[in-house]
Design a protein around this motif. Structure first.
Motif, PDB file in Angstrom:
ATOM      1  N   HIS A 135       0.851  -1.192   0.000  1.00 45.32           N
ATOM      2  CA  HIS A 135       0.000   0.000   0.000  1.00 45.32           C
ATOM      3  C   HIS A 135       0.880   1.233   0.000  1.00 45.32           C
ATOM      4  O   HIS A 135       1.494   1.547   1.021  1.00 45.32           O
ATOM      5  CB  HIS A 135      -0.913   0.030   1.227  1.00 45.32           C
ATOM      6  N   SER A 136       0.957   1.926  -1.094  1.00 43.38           N
ATOM      7  CA  SER A 136       1.839   3.090  -1.175  1.00 43.38           C
ATOM      8  C   SER A 136       1.185   4.349  -0.618  1.00 43.38           C
ATOM      9  O   SER A 136       0.035   4.652  -0.923  1.00 43.38           O
ATOM     10  CB  SER A 136       2.234   3.352  -2.629  1.00 43.38           C
ATOM     11  N   PRO A 137       1.951   5.111   0.176  1.00 42.03           N
ATOM     12  CA  PRO A 137       1.487   6.408   0.639  1.00 42.03           C
ATOM     13  C   PRO A 137       1.792   7.483  -0.399  1.00 42.03           C
ATOM     14  O   PRO A 137       2.402   7.207  -1.444  1.00 42.03           O
ATOM     15  CB  PRO A 137       2.302   6.627   1.914  1.00 42.03           C
ATOM     16  N   LEU A 138       1.400   8.703  -0.106  1.00 45.53           N
ATOM     17  CA  LEU A 138       1.709   9.811  -1.004  1.00 45.53           C
ATOM     18  C   LEU A 138       3.206  10.077  -1.040  1.00 45.53           C
ATOM     19  O   LEU A 138       3.776  10.400  -2.084  1.00 45.53           O
ATOM     20  CB  LEU A 138       0.963  11.073  -0.565  1.00 45.53           C
ATOM     21  N   LEU A 139       3.852   9.965   0.106  1.00 44.83           N
ATOM     22  CA  LEU A 139       5.290  10.161   0.209  1.00 44.83           C
ATOM     23  C   LEU A 139       5.801   9.288   1.332  1.00 44.83           C
ATOM     24  O   LEU A 139       5.026   8.789   2.148  1.00 44.83           O
ATOM     25  CB  LEU A 139       5.612  11.628   0.506  1.00 44.83           C
ATOM     26  N   LEU A 140       7.103   9.047   1.358  1.00 43.33           N
ATOM     27  CA  LEU A 140       7.706   8.306   2.454  1.00 43.33           C
ATOM     28  C   LEU A 140       9.159   8.732   2.590  1.00 43.33           C
ATOM     29  O   LEU A 140       9.629   9.588   1.857  1.00 43.33           O
ATOM     30  CB  LEU A 140       7.555   6.792   2.286  1.00 43.33           C
ATOM     31  N   TYR A 141       9.842   8.114   3.550  1.00 43.53           N
ATOM     32  CA  TYR A 141      11.239   8.439   3.792  1.00 43.53           C
ATOM     33  C   TYR A 141      12.149   7.443   3.101  1.00 43.53           C
ATOM     34  O   TYR A 141      11.871   6.245   3.098  1.00 43.53           O
ATOM     35  CB  TYR A 141      11.533   8.441   5.293  1.00 43.53           C
TER      36      TYR A 141
END
Length: 194
Positions: free
Chosen positions: A19-25
């Protein structure tokens, strides 16, 4: 399974892989775009506008601003209703659909952790399959369709035994080639035997 899982290790697995978020680290602790192409925060810190990339869910449906709006407003609502206690999204959070590739997150007060903690953690869900599965009526016990937009999709899931992940080519950030099989063992000796 996500979004009902409260364990941070498991949550990280699902957010990063299925499940991909809008952004990540990234590994340097820098925020990088995933489903968002870019974002901009208003001077007063109460609005964050995201431009979305072209991406698809595992069922082939495109990731839309409506999916983004529903996901984060639903997670916020559930947090404040006493469910999904790990989300900690602002109570005043609303998400406005600007156009077919842009959304704006709005809060009454500046919410710095929205961009630094919450949004990099929670992946976007496809609204219709989850609503059809009954998540709105029973958010803690529904028939999870296990559809995300991550670089891997679930090919096989055997609860408390194993999960098989296959590459998903609809993710705009990550290009993976090899499948992953994760197996749960009930003891150290079972791991050795395997």
């Amino acid at each position: 399974f996500y979004p009902t899982v409260g364990d941070t290790d498991s949550l990280g697995l699902y957010t990063q892989l299925t499940h991909s978020p809008l952004l990540l680290y990234n590994s340097d602790y820098e925020r990088v775009p995933v489903l968002a192409e870019s974002w901009e925060v208003s001077d007063d810190g109460t609005e964050t506008t995201f431009n979305l990339r072209d991406a698809t869910f595992h069922n082939g449906d495109p990731v839309t601003p409506e999916d983004v709006k529903w996901t984060y407003e639903f997670l916020s609502e559930q947090y404040h209703a006493g469910n999904y206690q790990w989300t900690a999204l602002p109570e005043s959070l609303t998400v406005e659909v600007v156009d077919d590739s842009t959304v704006t997150f709005v809060t009454d007060e500046p919410a710095p952790t929205l961009l630094t903690a919450q949004l990099p953690t929670f992946g976007v869900l496809p609204r219709d399959p989850y609503v059809d599965a009954g998540i709105e009526e029973n958010p803690t016990d529904f028939d999870d369709p296990m559809i995300g937009a991550g670089p891997y999709e679930i090919a096989t899931y055997n609860n408390q035994e194993n999960i098989e992940l296959q590459p998903h080519d609809g993710n705009p950030q990550f290009d993976v080639e090899s499948p992953i099989i994760m197996t749960l063992y009930d003891s150290v000796s079972a791991v050795r035997r395997a």
